[in-house]
Design an enzyme around this catalytic site. Sequence first.
Site, PDB file in Angstrom:
ATOM      1  CD  GLN A  72      -2.475  -1.282   2.876  1.00 38.92           C
ATOM      2  OE1 GLN A  72      -3.442  -1.119   2.667  1.00 38.92           O
ATOM      3  NE2 GLN A  72      -1.809  -1.538   3.700  1.00 38.92           N
TER       4      GLN A  72
ATOM      5  CG  HIS B 244     -10.895   3.293  16.288  1.00 35.94           C
ATOM      6  ND1 HIS B 244     -10.173   4.391  15.906  1.00 35.94           N
ATOM      7  CD2 HIS B 244     -10.668   2.500  15.538  1.00 35.94           C
ATOM      8  CE1 HIS B 244      -9.309   4.183  14.978  1.00 35.94           C
ATOM      9  NE2 HIS B 244      -9.747   2.915  14.604  1.00 35.94           N
TER      10      HIS B 244
ATOM     11  CG  ASP C 197     -10.749  -0.971  11.662  1.00 35.54           C
ATOM     12  OD1 ASP C 197      -9.831  -0.676  12.677  1.00 35.54           O
ATOM     13  OD2 ASP C 197     -11.104  -0.263  10.730  1.00 35.54           O
TER      14      ASP C 197
ATOM     15  CG  ASP D  39     -13.083   2.531   1.551  1.00 32.87           C
ATOM     16  OD1 ASP D  39     -12.452   3.684   1.862  1.00 32.87           O
ATOM     17  OD2 ASP D  39     -14.239   2.364   1.981  1.00 32.87           O
TER      18      ASP D  39
END
Length: 292
Positions: free
Chosen positions: A39, A70, A163, A166
């Site tokens: 990433q 959170h 969590d 996208d």
Amino acid sequence: MKSSGALSVIELFDEGLHSGVNLALNVEKVLYREKTDLQDLMIFENSTFGRVMSLDGAVQTTEKDEFIYHEMFVHVPLLAHGNVRRVLIIGGGDGGAARQLMKYEDIAVTLVDIDRTVIELSKKYMPSISGGALDDPRLDLVIADGCRFVKETDQHWDVIIIDSTDPHGPGEVLYTAEFYGDCKSCLAPGGIITTQNGVPFVQESELRQSYDRLGALFADVTFYQAAIPSYVGGDMAFGWATDEKSHRSRSLAELAETYMNSGIETHYYTPEVHQAAFALPLHVQKILTREA
Ligand code: SAM
């Protein structure tokens, strides 16, 4: 390949996650930038949000508003369930969900994130978000693809918190029917799955797709919402999936008692907000029933 050389000076962080929509954040200072094997990771300072982490050009979390995301991601399933001992986090490398979970005394957390760099840099540059949770002895840290992990594990958890980024790049597999099915296989009886499911106003198809895929597996599937200031497009949706329908029918008095007995401290979550978060506005309901 890792990027090399001095950090380039960027005046403006421009998130173009959704077509026709951009979120621009002033960059006071770039603290770190690296293209890991997986990433494009950047951490920068913004005068309003504090330190901001982005992955592949999308805001992941900020020091100033992470508590909303959170707290809602963790305390809604945990207080609705009322007897959680084991939690699996898929993703969550910034440690924010883990920090909220460590507020519960008797808890064991497994965190599976694909990118060790996210974890290391979150601890180094944004320590307030994880608050030491990533080094807590109650947390078992696994560096792996979450999709593969749930397929291969024989463990079970009371709550699974997805969590994830996208559905682009490494996060894409965490929205598939296969992945959801494997998550169900490692969910304890009465367990709950929650997902990071984007902003309905600009991510309609992702919402509908998760609704359909989870709906094929679970008796009670819906979403609950919260407004995260650094996520553009309005309220964001957390996916909710369980076979235990009673979790969502707990009275406000029951939730309030569980919350009080838990002794946890929050800055956004309240039992009233918990209940109200499931009241989806009509336009979101119509996305789910394809009337939109
Ligand atoms: N709050 C953010 C959001 O709303 O998009 C999510 C934050 S968290 C940093 C996202 C994490 O998902 C990252 O640490 C990333 O490395 C992790 N991730 C992405 N794909 C993954 C996969 N296939 N398995 C495990 N972790 C993954």
